[in-house]
Design an enzyme around this catalytic site. Structure first.
Site, PDB file in Angstrom:
ATOM      1  N   ASP A  64       0.897  -1.159   0.000  1.00  0.00           N
ATOM      2  CA  ASP A  64       0.000   0.000   0.000  1.00  0.00           C
ATOM      3  C   ASP A  64       0.934   1.207   0.000  1.00  0.00           C
ATOM      4  O   ASP A  64       1.703   1.393   0.950  1.00  0.00           O
ATOM      5  CB  ASP A  64      -0.859  -0.038   1.273  1.00  0.00           C
ATOM      6  CG  ASP A  64      -1.750   1.187   1.409  1.00  0.00           C
ATOM      7  OD1 ASP A  64      -1.469   2.224   0.774  1.00  0.00           O
ATOM      8  OD2 ASP A  64      -2.718   1.107   2.182  1.00  0.00           O
ATOM      9  N   VAL A  65       0.880   2.012  -1.047  1.00  0.00           N
ATOM     10  CA  VAL A  65       1.882   3.084  -1.167  1.00  0.00           C
ATOM     11  C   VAL A  65       1.757   4.143  -0.066  1.00  0.00           C
ATOM     12  O   VAL A  65       2.681   4.909   0.165  1.00  0.00           O
ATOM     13  CB  VAL A  65       1.852   3.782  -2.554  1.00  0.00           C
ATOM     14  CG1 VAL A  65       2.304   2.830  -3.640  1.00  0.00           C
ATOM     15  CG2 VAL A  65       0.488   4.389  -2.844  1.00  0.00           C
ATOM     16  N   TYR A 162      -9.308  14.526  -4.989  1.00  0.00           N
ATOM     17  CA  TYR A 162      -8.404  14.179  -6.096  1.00  0.00           C
ATOM     18  C   TYR A 162      -7.589  15.396  -6.547  1.00  0.00           C
ATOM     19  O   TYR A 162      -6.368  15.319  -6.714  1.00  0.00           O
ATOM     20  CB  TYR A 162      -9.257  13.640  -7.237  1.00  0.00           C
ATOM     21  CG  TYR A 162      -8.512  13.016  -8.392  1.00  0.00           C
ATOM     22  CD1 TYR A 162      -7.915  11.767  -8.265  1.00  0.00           C
ATOM     23  CD2 TYR A 162      -8.449  13.656  -9.638  1.00  0.00           C
ATOM     24  CE1 TYR A 162      -7.267  11.178  -9.342  1.00  0.00           C
ATOM     25  CE2 TYR A 162      -7.803  13.067 -10.714  1.00  0.00           C
ATOM     26  CZ  TYR A 162      -7.217  11.826 -10.557  1.00  0.00           C
ATOM     27  OH  TYR A 162      -6.572  11.240 -11.635  1.00  0.00           O
ATOM     28  N   LYS A 166      -3.602  15.657  -6.396  1.00  0.00           N
ATOM     29  CA  LYS A 166      -2.821  15.726  -7.636  1.00  0.00           C
ATOM     30  C   LYS A 166      -2.068  17.047  -7.743  1.00  0.00           C
ATOM     31  O   LYS A 166      -0.936  17.073  -8.255  1.00  0.00           O
ATOM     32  CB  LYS A 166      -3.733  15.521  -8.849  1.00  0.00           C
ATOM     33  CG  LYS A 166      -4.277  14.098  -8.977  1.00  0.00           C
ATOM     34  CD  LYS A 166      -3.176  13.069  -9.128  1.00  0.00           C
ATOM     35  CE  LYS A 166      -3.713  11.688  -9.493  1.00  0.00           C
ATOM     36  NZ  LYS A 166      -2.649  10.681  -9.604  1.00  0.00           N
TER      37      LYS A 166
END
Ligand code: NAD
Length: 262
Positions: A64-65, A162, A166
């Protein structure tokens, strides 16, 4: 004369979509690849087999990053079995929740930030520490490629999680580019628009829905993961040694027309 050693790549999210395409494209370009996957070992095995069919070495490593210890173990295993990573591609990511801020719970916010932003921080940091520990300098060029999104720059309703993650990844990319510029490590972002991957599964399954979205794209179609993979190969190449801190948009012109009709 001996052949130069093969470069080692680690690609996150490499069991699916853009990550899988980058992993295969880098292998076709001569790299050995650690295929970092989250939970679908079978899908990771398909990427590994495709890479091995090119004649390059591949291993699947699970993490899991967003989990520091798991990222550490994945890099440990990669170093032990392949070597110190030269090319890091961060493709692991979750899509926007579609929930407006007013209704978004903290767990959702954290889940997305952990994966799409903190994940990149953890892998980039470990990548740089491994190089330092091994005494690797500019003589062995390094490459970090972060898959952001046009939503790093252009926002949309229901995507605060998101867009925030990002744009954070985009700023992390630029900051790291400054911090590593003298070490022979370039750090760049690829900012895709609409790419046909499992993240866009509805567009794959529903031609009418897909056409509605593609009509918004000046190029008249969605992009392919292979087109993103080709961009990663360029950024990883010697030809891109002077490109750092850049965000290469790959969106068929979509982000150019956002203001139309205003
Ligand atoms: N497909 C698009 O249109 C598009 C557009 C812009 C940006 N992107 C970005 O491209 C990247 C790849 O997306 P994709 O389109 O290939 O989608 P995808 O759903 O096919 O791939 C996402 C990958 O991330 C992995 N992942 C998710 N959470 C993880 C975690 N906690 N730890 C490790 N891995 C995890 C998944 O297992 C999967 O392999 C993502 O960062 C996405 O935001 C995609």
């Amino acid at each position: 004369m001996t052949d130069p050693p093969h470069r080692i790549a680690l690609v996150t999210g490499a069991e699916s979509g853009i990550g899988a395409a980058c992993a295969l494209a880098l292998a076709q370009d001569g790299a050995d690849v650690a295929v970092l996957f989250h939970s679908d070992a079978q899908a990771a095995g398909i990427t590994v087999a495709a890479i091995e069919a090119t004649g390059r070495r591949a291993i699947a490593v699970q993490a899991d990053v967003g989990d520091e210890a798991q990222v550490g173990m994945a890099f440990d295993e990669t170093k032990r079995r392949l070597g110190v990573v030269d090319i890091l591609v961060n493709s692991a990511g979750l899509n926007q929740s579609g929930v407006k801020v007013i209704d978004m719970d903290l767990a959702q916010w954290r889940r997305l930030l952990d994966t799409d932003l903190t994940g990149g921080f953890l892998t980039c940091r470990r990548y740089l520490r491994d190089r330092r520990e091994a005494g690797i300098g500019p003589e062995r060029p390094g490459r970090i490629i972060n898959i952001t999104s046009i939503h790093a720059h252009d926002v949309r309703t229901g995507a605060a999680d998101y867009c925030a993650a990002k744009s954070g990844l985009a700023r992390l990319t630029e900051t790291l580019a400054l911090e590593t510029a003298l070490e022979g490590v370039t750090v760049n972002a690829i900012a895709p628009g609409m790419i046909l991957t499992p993240m866009n599964s509805r567009a794959i399954a529903d031609p009418l829905y897909r056409k509605g979205l593609e009509d918004n794209v000046p190029a008249g179609r969605a992009g392919t993961p292979q087109e993103v993979g080709a961009m990663a190969v360029y950024l990883a190449s010697d030809a891109a040694a002077y490109v750092t801190g850049a965000s290469l948009v790959i969106d068929g012109g979509l982000s150019l027309v956002l203001a139309l009709g205003a």
